[in-house]
Design a protein around this motif. Structure first.
Motif, PDB file in Angstrom:
ATOM      1  N   VAL A 187      52.846  48.756  30.163  1.00 24.53           N
ATOM      2  CA  VAL A 187      52.140  49.855  30.813  1.00 24.53           C
ATOM      3  C   VAL A 187      51.091  49.276  31.750  1.00 24.53           C
ATOM      4  N   LEU A 188      51.054  49.774  32.984  1.00 24.39           N
ATOM      5  CA  LEU A 188      50.083  49.318  33.977  1.00 24.39           C
ATOM      6  C   LEU A 188      49.224  50.498  34.427  1.00 24.39           C
ATOM      7  N   ARG A 189      47.928  50.223  34.577  1.00 24.06           N
ATOM      8  CA  ARG A 189      46.989  51.217  35.067  1.00 24.06           C
ATOM      9  C   ARG A 189      46.186  50.624  36.214  1.00 24.06           C
ATOM     10  N   VAL A 190      45.915  51.428  37.245  1.00 25.61           N
ATOM     11  CA  VAL A 190      45.083  50.965  38.352  1.00 25.61           C
ATOM     12  C   VAL A 190      44.291  52.154  38.882  1.00 25.61           C
ATOM     13  N   GLY A 191      43.016  51.908  39.167  1.00 25.29           N
ATOM     14  CA  GLY A 191      42.206  53.001  39.696  1.00 25.29           C
ATOM     15  C   GLY A 191      40.764  52.605  39.926  1.00 25.29           C
ATOM     16  N   PRO A 192      40.010  53.472  40.592  1.00 28.98           N
ATOM     17  CA  PRO A 192      38.610  53.192  40.950  1.00 28.98           C
ATOM     18  C   PRO A 192      37.651  53.493  39.811  1.00 28.98           C
ATOM     19  N   ARG A 193      36.476  52.845  39.873  1.00 27.94           N
ATOM     20  CA  ARG A 193      35.414  53.064  38.893  1.00 27.94           C
ATOM     21  C   ARG A 193      34.067  53.097  39.611  1.00 27.94           C
ATOM     22  N   LEU A 194      33.184  53.964  39.155  1.00 33.19           N
ATOM     23  CA  LEU A 194      31.825  54.048  39.675  1.00 33.19           C
ATOM     24  C   LEU A 194      30.866  53.941  38.498  1.00 33.19           C
ATOM     25  N   LEU A 195      29.846  53.086  38.623  1.00 31.09           N
ATOM     26  CA  LEU A 195      28.841  52.924  37.579  1.00 31.09           C
ATOM     27  C   LEU A 195      27.496  53.437  38.069  1.00 31.09           C
ATOM     28  N   PHE A 196      26.873  54.312  37.284  1.00 33.28           N
ATOM     29  CA  PHE A 196      25.563  54.859  37.596  1.00 33.28           C
ATOM     30  C   PHE A 196      24.571  54.436  36.518  1.00 33.28           C
ATOM     31  N   GLY A 197      23.319  54.259  36.906  1.00 38.80           N
ATOM     32  CA  GLY A 197      22.296  53.892  35.947  1.00 38.80           C
ATOM     33  C   GLY A 197      20.969  54.527  36.292  1.00 38.80           C
ATOM     34  N   GLY A 231      33.996  49.992  42.248  1.00 35.03           N
ATOM     35  CA  GLY A 231      35.031  48.971  42.163  1.00 35.03           C
ATOM     36  C   GLY A 231      36.390  49.519  41.790  1.00 35.03           C
ATOM     37  N   VAL A 232      37.285  48.602  41.494  1.00 34.54           N
ATOM     38  CA  VAL A 232      38.666  48.927  41.130  1.00 34.54           C
ATOM     39  C   VAL A 232      39.050  48.099  39.909  1.00 34.54           C
ATOM     40  N   GLU A 233      39.790  48.708  38.994  1.00 31.81           N
ATOM     41  CA  GLU A 233      40.225  47.997  37.793  1.00 31.81           C
ATOM     42  C   GLU A 233      41.733  48.115  37.618  1.00 31.81           C
ATOM     43  N   VAL A 234      42.350  47.024  37.159  1.00 32.91           N
ATOM     44  CA  VAL A 234      43.777  46.987  36.821  1.00 32.91           C
ATOM     45  C   VAL A 234      43.886  46.611  35.348  1.00 32.91           C
ATOM     46  N   ILE A 235      44.644  47.382  34.576  1.00 37.47           N
ATOM     47  CA  ILE A 235      44.827  47.124  33.152  1.00 37.47           C
ATOM     48  C   ILE A 235      46.322  47.036  32.862  1.00 37.47           C
ATOM     49  N   GLY A 236      46.717  46.013  32.142  1.00 36.58           N
ATOM     50  CA  GLY A 236      48.107  45.867  31.731  1.00 36.58           C
ATOM     51  C   GLY A 236      48.192  45.652  30.232  1.00 36.58           C
ATOM     52  N   THR A 237      49.077  46.386  29.555  1.00 43.83           N
ATOM     53  CA  THR A 237      49.274  46.195  28.122  1.00 43.83           C
ATOM     54  C   THR A 237      50.765  46.001  27.840  1.00 43.83           C
ATOM     55  N   TYR A 238      51.041  45.090  26.916  1.00 40.48           N
ATOM     56  CA  TYR A 238      52.428  44.835  26.508  1.00 40.48           C
ATOM     57  C   TYR A 238      52.479  44.811  24.981  1.00 40.48           C
ATOM     58  N   GLN A 239      53.352  45.634  24.416  1.00 36.76           N
ATOM     59  CA  GLN A 239      53.426  45.737  22.965  1.00 36.76           C
ATOM     60  C   GLN A 239      54.166  44.545  22.378  1.00 36.76           C
TER      61      GLN A 239
END
Length: 285
Positions: A187-197, A231-239
């Motif tokens: 499974v692959l995920r890709v998308g933007p992220r915004l961090l506020f503080g 920013g942008v994050e990519v996540i990959g998971t393999y069972q």
């Protein structure tokens, strides 16, 4: 292209792709999720029968900037406690018979209510010659909640956390992902992220107090709250097996506003890469 315009374009692309693929055939797991009787709201599910608490734990290696704004990555290159990245994944209440051996980053379709954690390592000026004269910062543990909505191919989340140790202030994150399943168990995920503080958060990591200005090479600087990074994050998971997954992440962030303008920032672009093994645990009650 400016970061915020890039994020807007990427988000629009994800939504357009989602709309175009809405009629595509869903995976068996997605079809099963829709057929479960009872009520399902994100990570909170209620049915008859025995209930169980499902959570996951990640152990792996990470390469990241030594501190926010550093131009040097540590972790994999250096022998450091930061080499071991420990984090908890989703925490959800399920029912006996739930397919918890699916991707641990998956949430049931619909509204999401779950947990959110983040750990920030301490910053010791003695470890970085360029920070000589600045006060050391304690490590911070942020604890909070995750709220959002999940469609078959698109996910959107809002995380709200409080630093119970360390900076002791509020932060928030907005994120969205396009989800692809190019192969069995992958499974692959890709998308933007915004961090506020808040102002306290920004000033903790990017500010220079008048006292520090007299003992360091930096001028006094007060950082205001608001958007800290985009920013942008990519996540990959393999069972790998039942309750076991290989998980990799790559995240690029660019500091914004007062954070980017801080005199202690050597590089306003930050890259974090991690690889680890995730294990799911189930507690029946």
């Amino acid at each position: 292209m400016r970061p915020l315009k890039f994020l807007a374009a990427l988000t629009a692309t994800c939504l357009i792709t989602h709309a175009a693929g809405a009629q595509d055939q869903e995976t068996p797991a997605q079809e099963a999720a829709k057929k479960v009787d009872g009520l399902t709201y994100g990570s909170l599910s209620t049915r008859s029968s025995n209930r169980k608490l499902i959570f996951s734990f990640l152990l792996g290696g990470e390469s990241r900037p030594g501190y926010f704004g550093s131009n040097e990555n540590i972790g994999i290159v250096k022998a450091s406690p930061n080499l071991l990245a420990l984090s908890f994944g989703k925490l959800r209440l399920g029912e006996e018979g739930d397919a918890f051996d699916d991707d641990p980053n998956d949430f049931p379709l619909g509204a999401v209510v779950s947990t959110s954690f983040r750990f920030i390592s301490d910053r010791e000026a003695s470890d970085y010659p360029e920070l000589a004269g600045l006060e050391d910062l304690d490590s911070a543990l942020e604890v909070g909640g995750k709220f959002g909505y999940v469609w078959p191919r698109v996910e959107a989340f809002a995380d709200i956390r409080y630093g119970v140790t360390g900076h002791k202030s509020w932060v928030g994150e907005l994120s969205s992902y396009y989800v692809a399943r190019p192969a069995d168990k992958l499974v692959l995920r890709v998308g933007p992220r915004l961090l506020f503080g808040t102002e306290r958060y920004a000033d903790t990591y990017f500010g220079v107090s008048p006292a520090e200005a007299t003992t360091s090479a930096f001028p006094a600087y007060s950082a205001g709250g608001g958007l800290v990074s985009a920013g942008v994050e990519v996540i990959g998971t393999y069972q790998l097996g039942r309750q076991w997954w290989l998980e990799g992440r790559a995240r690029w962030d660019k500091l914004q506003g007062d954070a980017a303008n801080s005199p202690i920032v050597s590089d306003d672009e930050m890259l974090t890469v991690s690889l680890g093994i995730r294990r799911a645990f189930v507690l029946d009650f």
